[in-house]
Design a protein around this motif. Structure first.
Motif, PDB file in Angstrom:
ATOM      1  N   ILE A 161       0.843  -1.199   0.000  1.00  0.00           N
ATOM      2  CA  ILE A 161       0.000   0.000   0.000  1.00  0.00           C
ATOM      3  C   ILE A 161       0.883   1.255   0.000  1.00  0.00           C
ATOM      4  O   ILE A 161       0.674   2.191  -0.760  1.00  0.00           O
ATOM      5  CB  ILE A 161      -0.931   0.011   1.228  1.00  0.00           C
ATOM      6  N   HIS A 162       1.895   1.271   0.889  1.00  0.00           N
ATOM      7  CA  HIS A 162       2.686   2.483   1.071  1.00  0.00           C
ATOM      8  C   HIS A 162       3.611   2.765  -0.105  1.00  0.00           C
ATOM      9  O   HIS A 162       3.727   3.906  -0.549  1.00  0.00           O
ATOM     10  CB  HIS A 162       3.498   2.348   2.362  1.00  0.00           C
ATOM     11  N   PHE A 163       4.279   1.731  -0.634  1.00  0.00           N
ATOM     12  CA  PHE A 163       5.226   1.937  -1.727  1.00  0.00           C
ATOM     13  C   PHE A 163       4.577   1.788  -3.101  1.00  0.00           C
ATOM     14  O   PHE A 163       5.260   1.914  -4.112  1.00  0.00           O
ATOM     15  CB  PHE A 163       6.401   0.961  -1.606  1.00  0.00           C
ATOM     16  N   GLN A 164       3.262   1.496  -3.105  1.00  0.00           N
ATOM     17  CA  GLN A 164       2.501   1.382  -4.356  1.00  0.00           C
ATOM     18  C   GLN A 164       3.162   0.368  -5.289  1.00  0.00           C
ATOM     19  O   GLN A 164       3.530   0.679  -6.433  1.00  0.00           O
ATOM     20  CB  GLN A 164       2.362   2.752  -5.037  1.00  0.00           C
ATOM     21  N   CYS A 165       3.342  -0.850  -4.777  1.00  0.00           N
ATOM     22  CA  CYS A 165       3.974  -1.909  -5.554  1.00  0.00           C
ATOM     23  C   CYS A 165       3.225  -3.216  -5.298  1.00  0.00           C
ATOM     24  O   CYS A 165       2.387  -3.282  -4.410  1.00  0.00           O
ATOM     25  CB  CYS A 165       5.441  -2.066  -5.143  1.00  0.00           C
ATOM     26  N   CYS A 166       3.518  -4.227  -6.100  1.00  0.00           N
ATOM     27  CA  CYS A 166       2.836  -5.513  -5.942  1.00  0.00           C
ATOM     28  C   CYS A 166       3.807  -6.627  -6.249  1.00  0.00           C
ATOM     29  O   CYS A 166       4.443  -6.613  -7.310  1.00  0.00           O
ATOM     30  CB  CYS A 166       1.618  -5.570  -6.875  1.00  0.00           C
ATOM     31  N   GLY A 167       3.972  -7.574  -5.299  1.00  0.00           N
ATOM     32  CA  GLY A 167       4.834  -8.717  -5.553  1.00  0.00           C
ATOM     33  C   GLY A 167       6.310  -8.353  -5.560  1.00  0.00           C
ATOM     34  O   GLY A 167       6.696  -7.237  -5.264  1.00  0.00           O
ATOM     35  N   ASN A 168       7.144  -9.327  -5.932  1.00  0.00           N
ATOM     36  CA  ASN A 168       8.594  -9.154  -5.945  1.00  0.00           C
ATOM     37  C   ASN A 168       9.013  -8.409  -7.211  1.00  0.00           C
ATOM     38  O   ASN A 168       9.536  -7.295  -7.161  1.00  0.00           O
ATOM     39  CB  ASN A 168       9.258 -10.525  -5.879  1.00  0.00           C
ATOM     40  N   ASN A 169       8.771  -9.015  -8.379  1.00  0.00           N
ATOM     41  CA  ASN A 169       9.053  -8.349  -9.654  1.00  0.00           C
ATOM     42  C   ASN A 169       7.796  -7.723 -10.246  1.00  0.00           C
ATOM     43  O   ASN A 169       7.886  -6.779 -11.023  1.00  0.00           O
ATOM     44  CB  ASN A 169       9.605  -9.348 -10.661  1.00  0.00           C
ATOM     45  N   GLY A 170       6.634  -8.248  -9.902  1.00  0.00           N
ATOM     46  CA  GLY A 170       5.376  -7.759 -10.460  1.00  0.00           C
ATOM     47  C   GLY A 170       4.243  -8.563  -9.853  1.00  0.00           C
ATOM     48  O   GLY A 170       4.461  -9.427  -8.993  1.00  0.00           O
ATOM     49  N   TYR A 171       3.013  -8.299 -10.292  1.00  0.00           N
ATOM     50  CA  TYR A 171       1.878  -8.957  -9.638  1.00  0.00           C
ATOM     51  C   TYR A 171       1.811 -10.448  -9.938  1.00  0.00           C
ATOM     52  O   TYR A 171       1.155 -11.206  -9.214  1.00  0.00           O
ATOM     53  CB  TYR A 171       0.576  -8.249 -10.020  1.00  0.00           C
ATOM     54  N   ARG A 172       2.499 -10.885 -11.018  1.00  0.00           N
ATOM     55  CA  ARG A 172       2.418 -12.312 -11.352  1.00  0.00           C
ATOM     56  C   ARG A 172       3.084 -13.219 -10.330  1.00  0.00           C
ATOM     57  O   ARG A 172       2.858 -14.424 -10.326  1.00  0.00           O
ATOM     58  CB  ARG A 172       3.051 -12.562 -12.724  1.00  0.00           C
ATOM     59  N   ASP A 173       3.927 -12.644  -9.452  1.00  0.00           N
ATOM     60  CA  ASP A 173       4.553 -13.456  -8.405  1.00  0.00           C
ATOM     61  C   ASP A 173       3.505 -14.079  -7.493  1.00  0.00           C
ATOM     62  O   ASP A 173       3.732 -15.135  -6.913  1.00  0.00           O
ATOM     63  CB  ASP A 173       5.512 -12.596  -7.570  1.00  0.00           C
ATOM     64  N   TRP A 174       2.384 -13.380  -7.345  1.00  0.00           N
ATOM     65  CA  TRP A 174       1.325 -13.910  -6.480  1.00  0.00           C
ATOM     66  C   TRP A 174       0.630 -15.124  -7.113  1.00  0.00           C
ATOM     67  O   TRP A 174      -0.015 -15.899  -6.405  1.00  0.00           O
ATOM     68  CB  TRP A 174       0.280 -12.838  -6.176  1.00  0.00           C
ATOM     69  N   PHE A 175       0.746 -15.265  -8.457  1.00  0.00           N
ATOM     70  CA  PHE A 175       0.095 -16.405  -9.094  1.00  0.00           C
ATOM     71  C   PHE A 175       0.859 -17.695  -8.812  1.00  0.00           C
ATOM     72  O   PHE A 175       0.312 -18.778  -8.964  1.00  0.00           O
ATOM     73  CB  PHE A 175       0.035 -16.223 -10.616  1.00  0.00           C
ATOM     74  N   GLN A 176       2.121 -17.598  -8.425  1.00  0.00           N
ATOM     75  CA  GLN A 176       2.964 -18.783  -8.330  1.00  0.00           C
ATOM     76  C   GLN A 176       3.058 -19.342  -6.920  1.00  0.00           C
ATOM     77  O   GLN A 176       3.707 -20.351  -6.710  1.00  0.00           O
ATOM     78  CB  GLN A 176       4.382 -18.461  -8.822  1.00  0.00           C
ATOM     79  N   ILE A 177       2.449 -18.642  -5.967  1.00  0.00           N
ATOM     80  CA  ILE A 177       2.477 -19.194  -4.614  1.00  0.00           C
ATOM     81  C   ILE A 177       1.057 -19.243  -4.066  1.00  0.00           C
ATOM     82  O   ILE A 177       0.161 -18.563  -4.568  1.00  0.00           O
ATOM     83  CB  ILE A 177       3.353 -18.346  -3.663  1.00  0.00           C
ATOM     84  N   GLN A 178       0.889 -20.054  -3.018  1.00  0.00           N
ATOM     85  CA  GLN A 178      -0.418 -20.132  -2.376  1.00  0.00           C
ATOM     86  C   GLN A 178      -0.433 -19.083  -1.277  1.00  0.00           C
ATOM     87  O   GLN A 178       0.316 -19.199  -0.300  1.00  0.00           O
ATOM     88  CB  GLN A 178      -0.641 -21.524  -1.793  1.00  0.00           C
ATOM     89  N   TRP A 179      -1.261 -18.044  -1.438  1.00  0.00           N
ATOM     90  CA  TRP A 179      -1.298 -16.995  -0.422  1.00  0.00           C
ATOM     91  C   TRP A 179      -2.572 -17.022   0.403  1.00  0.00           C
ATOM     92  O   TRP A 179      -2.772 -16.197   1.287  1.00  0.00           O
ATOM     93  CB  TRP A 179      -1.074 -15.603  -1.047  1.00  0.00           C
ATOM     94  N   ILE A 180      -3.447 -18.019   0.132  1.00  0.00           N
ATOM     95  CA  ILE A 180      -4.629 -18.223   0.979  1.00  0.00           C
ATOM     96  C   ILE A 180      -4.398 -19.492   1.774  1.00  0.00           C
ATOM     97  O   ILE A 180      -4.138 -20.559   1.203  1.00  0.00           O
ATOM     98  CB  ILE A 180      -5.904 -18.366   0.133  1.00  0.00           C
ATOM     99  N   SER A 181      -4.470 -19.378   3.078  1.00  0.00           N
ATOM    100  CA  SER A 181      -4.177 -20.528   3.927  1.00  0.00           C
ATOM    101  C   SER A 181      -5.255 -21.597   3.783  1.00  0.00           C
ATOM    102  O   SER A 181      -6.420 -21.290   3.520  1.00  0.00           O
ATOM    103  CB  SER A 181      -4.091 -20.055   5.381  1.00  0.00           C
TER     104      SER A 181
END
Lengths: 366, 360
Positions: A161-181
């Motif tokens: 939220i603060h740095f206005q960024c998403c993921g490590n390199n981009g938002y697609r990083d979230w597609f490759q890991i399970q972030w919902i427990s």
């Protein structure tokens, strides 16, 4: 033959001492500034300590803090010395200390320069540290029930939220890991089980991102689920949609932030280094001119001040000889006492009996 | 009978003048502080001006700004006057200016007090303004294509994220308005059409909230849709519900924020008012002491200084009489109908009186 010889009258010497006293006190202030800059950098790095892997980058703020404290101490002493140097009698108190003081300050100034250069060279290690740290943080995003990782979710959300960024390199990083427990997945639903079975590691992977990736500049409500599926949302094309989520990667955002801080700090330290160098030069001139005055005997006469008495090469050669003879003295002593095999002719005269006549040489045939 | 009479020797008068000169310069600094506080409050109000309905709350920072500037000028002049007052000769320069100066400063000081009290009284007006403003902001949240309202969505999102609040009074406010524009609704879908028909005004209402209402403290990923339906989400118990979204309403959050700022500013302004009053009292004593010394003739003598020459009641009465006399003077000159016997008519009457006894 002296390097940069300058003549000083009595008033000039007094003026130089006064000016150097003020400059030394200004240097104490810049030393305090250096200390606070190091402290600031340390606090900023520790704030996001959870997102950085190893901590080899702590040496830069620690160096700045140490250099700042030493600068305060050295320049405080320098201020006292320069204050006393106006009066030739008081200078005698400091006469023996001044040369070691100047040599120490010279090496210390060198440390300040190293500190400044370190600020610029830290970038590579920082990038590596952030890369590993962010990868782990994203992987442990869902582990809010694991001790030690409870607040990682909050840290990552606040970062995005603060740095206005998403993921490590981009938002697609979230597609490759399970972030919902798994605690929040309905295992009785067929769709969930299919998704878990659809990949080798049995992870619930989806083309969705957490809410903290949402871009506040977007004119439409945030699309967080089924991001790559154009038909799931009305009037949506994800290849051209740039305002929906934050496009920058958090590693890039944090790297830019820290690089900006360290460039500013590096510049301030370089300016401090130049200032310290000029103060050191002034103190050296003051020391040599006062010593020459004492040599001449009359405190009111003119005297010369210089940086080095002889040229640079000669000074280096004499110092090297001093160091070598120090070493040689040690050598001779040990070989005299330690090694009995060296044939050292004794200096005592040979005693050839009571009349002290050397023996005749025995020749053949007589 | 004088109010607060104090005797001043020459040395005491000079000391008083020096101290007042210093205090006046400190007052210039406090005037600058007042100005800066007014400016700060104005900037803070402007920051969230889009979610406030009228801008009637801006009179408070404007008051503080003008009072601060006036304080700087008045106290600068006061400093110059007090510096000159140590010397009786220089005092003669300022003699005529001092009384009006003290009266002006007295009224100015009451303006400072009014400014301080305003800071505390603005709360209810601010609450009303925020209530209406936030209601409109939420209603126009979806109108990102309407000129003048393009950035309202961004403002509301930033507000909810920064102040950790959701909606006007709470998150349920979002259930009562349509916050998804029809541009992004698939009108061919039967679900959408049913929902639009299900209410009188034809609005797309849903039990969902924007992403900016999501709490960062929640241990589970944010639930934004179907908030009223407990069975739609697994393990969605009471505690999950409490932690999922921000619980506070944005009106309450902003009100607390501004009340905190204005209470601090109000306290500072009150302290400044007390200080100004102190300086004014000192200047009054200095003025009366110097005038009495001039009346006595010898600059080295002791003299009395007071706040008021007579008691307050007498003062009020004499001032009132002055004002009445001012009024009376005007009346006598203008009204021609008052029967004022002239000197010639009197002579006629007396000559007729003389004639009567001769004939009888």
């Amino acid at each position: 033959m002296a390097v940069l010889k300058v003549k000083f009258t009595k008033t000039k010497r007094d003026k130089l001492a006064q000016v150097l006293w003020i400059l030394n006190w200004i240097s104490v202030v810049t030393g305090a500034i250096l200390f606070s800059l190091g402290l600031f950098l340390k606090v900023e790095i520790n704030k996001r300590g959870e997102l950085m892997a190893e901590r080899d980058i702590q040496y830069v703020p620690n160096m700045l803090i140490a250099v700042g404290l030493i600068a305060c101490a050295i320049n405080f002493l320098g201020g006292k010395i320069c204050y006393d140097c106006v009066d030739t009698t008081k200078f005698l108190r400091w006469k023996l200390i001044m040369l070691p003081y100047i040599i120490c300050t010279f090496f210390f100034t060198f440390c300040v320069l190293v500190g400044a250069l370190m600020c610029y060279s830290m970038r590579g290690e920082l990038e590596e540290s952030l890369n590993l740290g962010l990868t782990d943080a994203i992987r442990f995003y869902k582990d809010t029930d694991t001790p030690g990782r409870c607040f990682l979710k909050r840290t990552v959300d606040l970062l995005q939220i603060h740095f206005q960024c998403c993921g490590n390199n981009g938002y697609r990083d979230w597609f490759q890991i399970q972030w919902i427990s798994n605690r929040y997945l309905d295992m009785s639903e067929k769709e969930v089980i299919d998704r878990l079975r659809s990949n080798v590691e049995g992870k619930y992977l989806m083309d969705g991102v957490p809410f903290s990736c949402c871009n506040i500049n977007s004119p439409r409500p945030c699309i967080q689920q089924q991001i790559t599926n154009n038909s799931a949302h009305f009037n949506y094309e994800h290849q051209t949609e740039e305002l929906n989520l934050w496009m920058k990667g958090c590693r890039q955002a944090l790297l830019e932030y820290y690089t900006h801080i360290m460039q500013s700090i590096g510049l301030a330290v370089l300016i401090t280094w130049l200032f310290e160098l000029s103060v050191l030069t002034g103190v050296r001139y003051l020391q040599t001119s006062l010593e020459n005055v004492l040599r001449q005997g009359d405190p009111n006469s003119e005297s010369d001040g210089w940086l080095l008495e002889n040229s640079f090469m000669e000074t280096a050669r004499t110092n090297l000889n001093i160091i070598k003879s120090l070493g040689k003295n040690n050598h001779i002593h040990t070989s005299n006492n330690g090694d009995p095999n060296i044939n050292v002719p004794s200096t005592s005269k040979a005693h050839y009996g009571p009349d002290n006549v050397p023996p005749k040489q025995i020749t053949e045939g007589s | 009978m004088a109010v607060g009479k104090v005797t001043f020797s020459k040395a005491e008068r000079e000391k008083l003048a020096e101290v007042l000169w210093l205090l006046n310069w400190i007052s210039v600094v406090t005037g600058v502080t007042l100005f800066a506080l007014g400016l700060f409050l104005k900037v803070e109000i402007q920051k969230w001006a889009e979610v406030m309905s009228e801008q009637g709350t801006l009179y408070v920072p404007h008051m503080l700004i003008t009072t601060g500037l006036a304080a700087c000028c008045i106290n600068y002049l006061g400093g110059k006057i007090c510096l000159d007052c140590a010397d009786t000769n220089k005092f003669l320069r300022w003699k005529l200016v001092m009384m009006p100066y003290i009266i002006c400063t007295f009224f100015f000081t009451s303006c400072v007090l009014a400014g301080a009290l305003m800071c505390y009284s603005i709360r209810s007006q601010l609450e009303e303004s925020l209530f209406l403003g936030l209601r409109n902001a939420m209603r126009y949240y979806k109108d990102t294509d309407t000129p003048g309202r393009c950035y309202l969505k961004r403002t509301v999102d930033m507000l909810q994220i920064q102040f950790q609040c959701c909606g006007n009074t709470g998150y349920r406010d979002w259930f009562q308005i349509q916050w998804i524009s029809t541009r992004y609704l698939d009108m061919t879908s039967s679900a959408v059409v049913d929902r639009l028909r299900s209410n009188v005004e034809g609005q797309y209402l849903m039990d969902g909230v924007p992403f900016s209402c999501c709490s960062t403290f929640s241990p589970r990923p944010c639930i934004q849709q179907q908030l009223s339906n407990r069975t739609a989400h697994i393990h969605y118990d009471q505690q999950s519900q409490q932690q999922n979204l921000w619980r506070r309403g944005c009106r309450q959050a902003l009100l607390d924020h501004y009340t905190g700022i204005m209470e601090s500013i109000g306290l500072t302004v009150l302290l400044i008012w007390l200080f100004e009053l102190l300086v004014l009292t000192g200047v009054r004593y200095l003025q009366t002491a110097m005038e009495n010394v001039l009346r006595l003739g010898d600059p080295d003598l002791e003299s009395d200084g007071w706040i008021l020459e007579n008691s307050l009641a007498e003062m009020a009465r004499s001032n009132f009489n002055i004002i009445k006399n001012l009024g009376k003077c005007y009346q006598v000159d203008d009204d021609p109908n008052i029967n004022i016997p002239t000197a010639a008519a009197e002579r006629e009457v007396s000559s007729r009186q003389v004639q009567v006894p001769v004939t009888g």
